[in-house]
Enzyme design. Structure first.
Site, mmCIF file in Angstrom:
data_model
loop_
_atom_site.group_PDB
_atom_site.id
_atom_site.type_symbol
_atom_site.label_atom_id
_atom_site.label_comp_id
_atom_site.label_asym_id
_atom_site.label_seq_id
_atom_site.Cartn_x
_atom_site.Cartn_y
_atom_site.Cartn_z
ATOM 1 N N PRO A 2 0.842 -1.210 0.000
ATOM 2 C CA PRO A 2 0.000 0.000 0.000
ATOM 3 C C PRO A 2 0.873 1.254 0.000
ATOM 4 O O PRO A 2 1.791 1.374 0.796
ATOM 5 C CB PRO A 2 -0.785 -0.096 1.314
ATOM 6 C CG PRO A 2 -0.628 -1.494 1.785
ATOM 7 C CD PRO A 2 0.653 -2.008 1.208
ATOM 8 N N GLU A 3 0.618 2.143 -0.914
ATOM 9 C CA GLU A 3 1.364 3.388 -0.984
ATOM 10 C C GLU A 3 0.488 4.524 -0.449
ATOM 11 O O GLU A 3 -0.639 4.296 -0.011
ATOM 12 C CB GLU A 3 1.805 3.637 -2.431
ATOM 13 C CG GLU A 3 2.775 2.534 -2.899
ATOM 14 C CD GLU A 3 3.842 3.061 -3.833
ATOM 15 O OE1 GLU A 3 4.294 4.207 -3.642
ATOM 16 O OE2 GLU A 3 4.231 2.322 -4.746
ATOM 17 N N ARG A 152 22.590 16.044 -3.358
ATOM 18 C CA ARG A 152 22.512 14.628 -3.712
ATOM 19 C C ARG A 152 22.978 14.369 -5.144
ATOM 20 O O ARG A 152 22.427 14.939 -6.075
ATOM 21 C CB ARG A 152 21.070 14.139 -3.561
ATOM 22 C CG ARG A 152 20.656 14.068 -2.100
ATOM 23 C CD ARG A 152 19.158 14.007 -1.951
ATOM 24 N NE ARG A 152 18.798 14.492 -0.627
ATOM 25 C CZ ARG A 152 18.676 13.704 0.430
ATOM 26 N NH1 ARG A 152 18.817 12.424 0.315
ATOM 27 N NH2 ARG A 152 18.382 14.228 1.615
#
Ligand SMILES: [Zn+2]
Length: 271
Positions: A2-3, A152
């Site tokens: 489940p997101e 990043r």
């Protein structure tokens, strides 16, 4: 798994039935979730009133005064609402019963989910302390994302899926958001311009909003439904469409592995 859209849909399905309701019974059939369900969960909960059901990232938060019941669905967890409780099935692990007769039943075949009790101020909980902003929060904007990505050099897709940058963007939605933003998933995060990151903020919100809207159409049947709340099948642009033609330009969608996850993109639309 489940997101965020599935968890948000669960929240919307559950909240109207349990908010301002008193917990009258707790039945734990199997405590062996990802972390053991507290042995004293029943003593903690019975007699208490759920003020509100919130969501943070993929955690559901039942607020009871200053305390919180934290629920996570792991890989296969789901929470179902019953007015008429059907017989228990395998993998039904916990029932929460309320004064209005509603029962919330936690079901989880693989048991990677969690139901935890947390007294006190919630941001201090170790599961929540290092989480980045919600994708719909005002602070998740182009300036914020630009600052976060500058540090990043990893692929932008991995950075977008990093919950310290923004929460709730899992593999499916990262693939789809990057397509909508026209950004190649392998591009170094710190090599994407601020303008394109602004587009990525919008694309991420659009993708999640569409998925939540799809989930909303299932809410009507939420109570007394034993259906597994699976993925909301969007008409994906790239996810699961390897070698199929791009819906925008017709080029073949490509697939590669990034951080161990299937990564699909259009070689023409995404730079
Ligand atoms: Zn294309």
């Amino acid at each position: 798994m489940p997101e965020l859209p599935e968890v948000e849909t669960t929240r919307r399905g559950v909240a109207p039935h349990v908010e301002r309701q008193k917990v009258t019974a707790v039945r734990v059939y199997d405590r062996r979730l990802r972390w053991p369900v507290p042995a004293d969960l029943s003593q903690r909960l019975v007699g208490r009133t759920v003020d509100q059901v919130d969501r943070r990232s993929k955690y559901l938060l039942f607020r009871l005064g200053a305390d919180t019941l934290i629920i996570h669905f792991g890989m296969t967890g789901s929470l179902q609402v019953f007015k008429k409780l059907p017989p228990k099935r395998p993998h039904d692990h916990i029932d929460l019963e309320f004064g209005n007769g509603i029962v919330l039943r936690y079901h989880d075949p693989r048991r990677f989910g969690a139901m935890l009790w947390f007294p006190g101020a919630l941001p201090n909980h170790p599961l929540l302390a290092s989480l980045g902003p919600e994708p719909f929060a005002r602070e998740f904007d182009a300036d914020y994302l630009y600052q976060a990505m500058r540090k990043r050099s990893a692929a932008i897709k991995l950075a977008l899926m990093d919950s310290r940058v923004v929460v709730g963007v899992g593999n499916i939605y990262a693939n789809e958001s990057l397509f909508r933003a026209g950004i190649r998933p392998t591009r170094a995060a710190n090599r994407v311009s601020r303008t394109r990151l602004a587009r990525l903020v919008e694309a991420t919100r659009e993708t999640l909003t569409d998925a939540i809207a799809k989930g909303g159409s299932t809410l009507r049947d939420y109570v007394d439904s034993r259906g597994e709340p699976g993925y909301f099948q969007l008409d994906y642009y790239v996810y699961g469409r390897e070698r199929e033609p791009c819906r925008v330009c017709g080029a073949r969608i490509r697939c590669l592995r990034l951080g161990g996850r299937s990564t699909t993109f259009c070689p023409t639309c995404q730079k």
